[in-house]
Design a protein around this motif. Structure first.
Motif, short mmCIF file in Angstrom:
data_model
loop_
_atom_site.label_atom_id
_atom_site.label_comp_id
_atom_site.label_asym_id
_atom_site.label_seq_id
_atom_site.Cartn_x
_atom_site.Cartn_y
_atom_site.Cartn_z
N GLU A 160 0.80 -1.22 0.00
CA GLU A 160 0.00 0.00 0.00
C GLU A 160 0.83 1.28 0.00
O GLU A 160 0.29 2.37 -0.22
N LYS A 162 2.65 4.36 -0.94
CA LYS A 162 2.56 5.13 -2.18
C LYS A 162 3.92 5.44 -2.80
O LYS A 162 4.00 5.80 -3.98
N LYS A 163 5.01 5.32 -2.04
CA LYS A 163 6.33 5.63 -2.58
C LYS A 163 7.13 4.37 -2.94
O LYS A 163 8.29 4.46 -3.34
#
Length: 225
Positions: A160, A162-163
Motif C-alpha cells: 500500500e 505510495k512511494k
C-alpha cells in the motif's frame, strides 16, 4: 541439506538486506549479485519483472526509496518488528520467542554490530537463512511461530505504500515465496479479525503526521526540534 532448503536459505538472505539501514555501497553490490542469481529461477514467472525492477536501482536510488518507505519520520512507516504486528508495540513476546530459539543454537546477536532487536524482520530473515543450513526443526519453528503470523500484514502494508517501487517489487517476490513456504511446510495463513499493528497506528499507513519532512538520514536535525 536439500537443494530446496539451500534455495530457501538464499531467498531469506535476499529478503533480509533491504530492511537494514546500511551506508556501505559494497554490501548493496553484493545484494545485487544475489538478485541476479535468484532472477534466473524465480519462484513464479510473474516475478521476472519484479527482479528487473530491483536490478534497475543503483545504491543512491535504493537508499532514497528505503528512507522514504521504512525510515522517513514524516510518515507512519511499515512496521519492522514481529512484536508490533502481534501486539501493536515493539519489544514484546515475539522478541522473547526469537531469543528463546537463539538460546537453542550456537548463534547470538552481536549487539555491537547489530543495533536492531531480535524480532526485527531483517534479523528474523537472516536467522531463518542460517537455521535452514543448521537446524531444519528450528527453522520450521521460527516460521510457524513468527514469520507465518506477520507476513500477510507486512505484505499488505508494504504493497500500500505510495512511494514503493523497489519495495513493491520486493514484496511481490516475498508474497510468492511465502506461498511456496506454506506449501512446503504444510501451513495455512492465520485468520485474524483485526490487525493489532493497524489498530496501534490508529490510521491508514503512510499519511503524513509531521508538517515538514524529517528522516533517519537527517537524524541530528530532528533531535534539535
Amino acid at each position: 541439506m536439500s537443494d530446496l532448503d539451500i534455495a530457501r536459505s538464499y531467498y531469506y538472505e535476499f529478503l533480509a538486506y533491504p530492511l537494514f539501514y546500511d551506508e556501505d555501497s559494497a554490501n548493496f553490490d553484493k545484494f545485487i549479485e544475489q538478485v541476479k542469481y535468484l532472477s534466473t529461477s524465480p519462484v513464479d514467472s510473474s516475478n521476472i519483472a519484479d527482479f528487473e525492477t530491483i536490478l534497475s536501482f543503483d545504491f543512491a536510488k535504493f537508499k532514497e526509496e528505503q528512507n522514504a518507505v521504512l525510515f522517513d519520520l514524516s510518515y507512519i512507516n511499515v512496521p519492522l518488528t514481529a512484536s508490533f504486528y502481534a501486539e501493536g508495540r515493539d519489544d514484546g513476546e515475539k522478541r522473547l520467542k526469537v531469543i528463546e530459539i537463539l538460546k537453542r543454537t550456537k548463534f547470538r546477536r552481536d549487539s555491537q554490530n547489530c543495533k536492531v532487536s531480535e524480532d526485527y524482520l531483517g534479523f528474523i530473515f537472516k536467522l531463518m537463512s542460517t537455521l535452514l543450513k543448521e537446524d531444519l526443526a528450528l527453522s520450521r519453528e521460527l516460521f510457524e511461530s513468527l514469520i507465518n503470523d506477520f507476513c500477510d500484514e507486512f505484505i499488505k502494508m508494504m504493497s500500500e505504500h505510495k512511494k514503493a517501487v523497489f519495495f513493491k517489487a520486493y514484496i511481490n517476490i516475498f508474497a510468492n515465496f511465502i506461498a511456496l513456504e506454506r506449501s512446503v511446510l504444510g501451513l495455512k495463513a492465520p485468520v485474524f479479525e483485526q490487525s493489532m499493528a493497524e489498530i496501534s497506528l490508529n490510521k491508514k499507513p503512510y499519511q503524513t503526521k509531521m508538517p515538514t519532512q524529517k528522516s533517519k538520514i537527517n537524524w541530528d536535525e530532528f533531535t534539535k526540534i
